[in-house]
Design a protein around this motif. Sequence first.
Motif, PDB file in Angstrom:
ATOM      1  N   THR A  21     122.960  24.948  -0.528  1.00 53.27           N
ATOM      2  CA  THR A  21     123.157  25.092  -1.977  1.00 53.27           C
ATOM      3  C   THR A  21     124.140  26.192  -2.335  1.00 53.27           C
ATOM      4  O   THR A  21     124.452  26.370  -3.524  1.00 53.27           O
ATOM      5  N   LEU A  22     124.664  26.917  -1.364  1.00 54.92           N
ATOM      6  CA  LEU A  22     125.528  28.055  -1.661  1.00 54.92           C
ATOM      7  C   LEU A  22     126.800  27.627  -2.380  1.00 54.92           C
ATOM      8  O   LEU A  22     127.137  28.170  -3.450  1.00 54.92           O
ATOM      9  N   ILE A  23     127.519  26.652  -1.824  1.00 53.75           N
ATOM     10  CA  ILE A  23     128.766  26.198  -2.447  1.00 53.75           C
ATOM     11  C   ILE A  23     128.507  25.490  -3.775  1.00 53.75           C
ATOM     12  O   ILE A  23     129.183  25.786  -4.776  1.00 53.75           O
ATOM     13  N   PRO A  24     127.538  24.550  -3.862  1.00 55.22           N
ATOM     14  CA  PRO A  24     127.267  23.931  -5.164  1.00 55.22           C
ATOM     15  C   PRO A  24     126.875  24.939  -6.241  1.00 55.22           C
ATOM     16  O   PRO A  24     127.238  24.767  -7.416  1.00 55.22           O
ATOM     17  N   LYS A  25     126.159  26.001  -5.881  1.00 50.23           N
ATOM     18  CA  LYS A  25     125.795  27.031  -6.860  1.00 50.23           C
ATOM     19  C   LYS A  25     127.028  27.739  -7.397  1.00 50.23           C
ATOM     20  O   LYS A  25     127.118  28.038  -8.591  1.00 50.23           O
ATOM     21  N   PHE A  26     127.973  28.004  -6.504  1.00 44.12           N
ATOM     22  CA  PHE A  26     129.193  28.683  -6.947  1.00 44.12           C
ATOM     23  C   PHE A  26     130.033  27.766  -7.825  1.00 44.12           C
ATOM     24  O   PHE A  26     130.529  28.189  -8.881  1.00 44.12           O
ATOM     25  N   THR A  27     130.223  26.517  -7.415  1.00 44.39           N
ATOM     26  CA  THR A  27     131.085  25.617  -8.188  1.00 44.39           C
ATOM     27  C   THR A  27     130.497  25.278  -9.549  1.00 44.39           C
ATOM     28  O   THR A  27     131.235  25.173 -10.529  1.00 44.39           O
ATOM     29  N   ILE A  28     129.174  25.134  -9.640  1.00 47.03           N
ATOM     30  CA  ILE A  28     128.589  24.836 -10.945  1.00 47.03           C
ATOM     31  C   ILE A  28     128.674  26.067 -11.852  1.00 47.03           C
ATOM     32  O   ILE A  28     128.800  25.943 -13.078  1.00 47.03           O
ATOM     33  N   ALA A  29     128.623  27.265 -11.254  1.00 49.14           N
ATOM     34  CA  ALA A  29     128.799  28.482 -12.049  1.00 49.14           C
ATOM     35  C   ALA A  29     130.234  28.571 -12.571  1.00 49.14           C
ATOM     36  O   ALA A  29     130.458  28.999 -13.713  1.00 49.14           O
ATOM     37  N   VAL A  30     131.203  28.159 -11.752  1.00 49.89           N
ATOM     38  CA  VAL A  30     132.598  28.129 -12.200  1.00 49.89           C
ATOM     39  C   VAL A  30     132.757  27.157 -13.365  1.00 49.89           C
ATOM     40  O   VAL A  30     133.378  27.474 -14.391  1.00 49.89           O
ATOM     41  N   ARG A  31     132.192  25.964 -13.250  1.00 48.10           N
ATOM     42  CA  ARG A  31     132.290  24.972 -14.328  1.00 48.10           C
ATOM     43  C   ARG A  31     131.549  25.436 -15.579  1.00 48.10           C
ATOM     44  O   ARG A  31     131.958  25.141 -16.690  1.00 48.10           O
ATOM     45  N   ALA A  60     130.536  22.442 -17.037  1.00 49.50           N
ATOM     46  CA  ALA A  60     129.113  22.115 -16.874  1.00 49.50           C
ATOM     47  C   ALA A  60     128.375  22.705 -18.060  1.00 49.50           C
ATOM     48  O   ALA A  60     128.505  23.899 -18.355  1.00 49.50           O
ATOM     49  N   THR A  61     127.611  21.896 -18.761  1.00 52.42           N
ATOM     50  CA  THR A  61     126.889  22.367 -19.927  1.00 52.42           C
ATOM     51  C   THR A  61     125.750  23.286 -19.515  1.00 52.42           C
ATOM     52  O   THR A  61     125.372  23.361 -18.341  1.00 52.42           O
ATOM     53  N   ARG A  62     125.181  23.960 -20.494  1.00 51.73           N
ATOM     54  CA  ARG A  62     124.048  24.839 -20.206  1.00 51.73           C
ATOM     55  C   ARG A  62     122.877  24.051 -19.639  1.00 51.73           C
ATOM     56  O   ARG A  62     122.186  24.514 -18.722  1.00 51.73           O
ATOM     57  N   ALA A  63     122.646  22.858 -20.174  1.00 51.13           N
ATOM     58  CA  ALA A  63     121.535  22.042 -19.680  1.00 51.13           C
ATOM     59  C   ALA A  63     121.742  21.677 -18.213  1.00 51.13           C
ATOM     60  O   ALA A  63     120.813  21.765 -17.399  1.00 51.13           O
ATOM     61  N   GLU A  64     122.951  21.263 -17.855  1.00 47.14           N
ATOM     62  CA  GLU A  64     123.241  20.904 -16.464  1.00 47.14           C
ATOM     63  C   GLU A  64     123.041  22.097 -15.535  1.00 47.14           C
ATOM     64  O   GLU A  64     122.448  21.958 -14.462  1.00 47.14           O
ATOM     65  N   PHE A  65     123.504  23.265 -15.964  1.00 43.61           N
ATOM     66  CA  PHE A  65     123.400  24.454 -15.121  1.00 43.61           C
ATOM     67  C   PHE A  65     121.955  24.899 -14.950  1.00 43.61           C
ATOM     68  O   PHE A  65     121.488  25.124 -13.823  1.00 43.61           O
ATOM     69  N   ALA A 125     120.916  15.950 -14.199  1.00 45.69           N
ATOM     70  CA  ALA A 125     121.591  17.234 -14.003  1.00 45.69           C
ATOM     71  C   ALA A 125     121.573  17.649 -12.539  1.00 45.69           C
ATOM     72  O   ALA A 125     122.581  18.143 -12.017  1.00 45.69           O
ATOM     73  N   TYR A 126     120.443  17.431 -11.865  1.00 47.84           N
ATOM     74  CA  TYR A 126     120.360  17.834 -10.457  1.00 47.84           C
ATOM     75  C   TYR A 126     121.206  16.915  -9.572  1.00 47.84           C
ATOM     76  O   TYR A 126     121.757  17.357  -8.560  1.00 47.84           O
ATOM     77  N   LYS A 127     121.318  15.665  -9.977  1.00 48.43           N
ATOM     78  CA  LYS A 127     122.186  14.736  -9.241  1.00 48.43           C
ATOM     79  C   LYS A 127     123.646  15.174  -9.358  1.00 48.43           C
ATOM     80  O   LYS A 127     124.399  15.164  -8.374  1.00 48.43           O
ATOM     81  N   TRP A 168     119.013  23.318 -15.556  1.00 50.09           N
ATOM     82  CA  TRP A 168     118.101  22.394 -14.884  1.00 50.09           C
ATOM     83  C   TRP A 168     118.286  22.479 -13.370  1.00 50.09           C
ATOM     84  O   TRP A 168     117.309  22.500 -12.610  1.00 50.09           O
ATOM     85  N   ALA A 169     119.528  22.518 -12.920  1.00 51.36           N
ATOM     86  CA  ALA A 169     119.791  22.661 -11.485  1.00 51.36           C
ATOM     87  C   ALA A 169     119.258  23.996 -10.981  1.00 51.36           C
ATOM     88  O   ALA A 169     118.677  24.078  -9.886  1.00 51.36           O
ATOM     89  N   PHE A 170     119.427  25.041 -11.775  1.00 57.83           N
ATOM     90  CA  PHE A 170     118.931  26.371 -11.394  1.00 57.83           C
ATOM     91  C   PHE A 170     117.416  26.357 -11.221  1.00 57.83           C
ATOM     92  O   PHE A 170     116.885  26.892 -10.237  1.00 57.83           O
ATOM     93  N   LEU A 171     116.698  25.747 -12.163  1.00 58.80           N
ATOM     94  CA  LEU A 171     115.237  25.734 -12.107  1.00 58.80           C
ATOM     95  C   LEU A 171     114.714  24.935 -10.917  1.00 58.80           C
ATOM     96  O   LEU A 171     113.754  25.346 -10.258  1.00 58.80           O
ATOM     97  N   VAL A 172     115.329  23.798 -10.628  1.00 62.07           N
ATOM     98  CA  VAL A 172     114.892  22.987  -9.488  1.00 62.07           C
ATOM     99  C   VAL A 172     115.127  23.739  -8.185  1.00 62.07           C
ATOM    100  O   VAL A 172     114.249  23.792  -7.309  1.00 62.07           O
ATOM    101  N   ASN A 173     116.296  24.344  -8.046  1.00 61.51           N
ATOM    102  CA  ASN A 173     116.582  25.121  -6.835  1.00 61.51           C
ATOM    103  C   ASN A 173     115.642  26.312  -6.710  1.00 61.51           C
ATOM    104  O   ASN A 173     115.177  26.634  -5.608  1.00 61.51           O
ATOM    105  N   PHE A 174     115.350  26.955  -7.821  1.00 60.22           N
ATOM    106  CA  PHE A 174     114.450  28.110  -7.811  1.00 60.22           C
ATOM    107  C   PHE A 174     113.054  27.690  -7.370  1.00 60.22           C
ATOM    108  O   PHE A 174     112.378  28.411  -6.625  1.00 60.22           O
TER     109      PHE A 174
END
Length: 217
Positions: free
Chosen positions: A92-102, A19-24, A4-6, A26-32
Amino acid sequence: MLVAYKKFWQHSFHIKGVATRAEFWWAFLVNFFFEILFQAMQYLRAFDFNDHPSARVGTGNPHMTHWLFAGGDNSVFANTFAILAIIFMLATLIPKFTIAVRRSHDFNWSAHWLIAFWVTRFLLFLVTIYELILLVVNYDDGHVTASMANFEWGALALLIFFVLELIEWGLLAKKSKRPNRFLANSTPTTNPDDSGDSNTDSAELEGTTTSNETTAK
């Protein structure tokens, strides 16, 4: 988690698809985790480790210890993490926005609401910075009443900022939806995030197929 983080980095500029809930999450937790780590390391600026017994003469190298870990702007260790925190936030600003869009696409919502949230939060952030600057200026000039007003407005803007962020996280936690207009192949059985819904749809599809076969006979 690693997959998911990859995907979080690989799809940094992808706003199409889902982007599934798991993908979103997991990426959120690692970034946090990294954000908390960088912020915690910056708090070393508030301490002066030169006063620690290990930094005293006769117990090591006091000059090196002070140079690396001393509080304030002379702390190489703390300043390094401050720079890393800024770089990580911008990266991480742009990837955070695009994964939220997906993620929004995954439950079949357009991303217009998300854009409105991000623009509003950005404006609130600018208001907070503006009031903080005025607070410092007015306080240095002895205008205590004006500085308190700046503090109150800045705190209010920051509070609204975090409330909107919490609302956004709550909305992004919605379940996936199939069929989905944002998927090229919108089949109800290809949802790895909500397996319960997928099983239900599969059972209904299988039942329909069986009924058709019986009718044909």
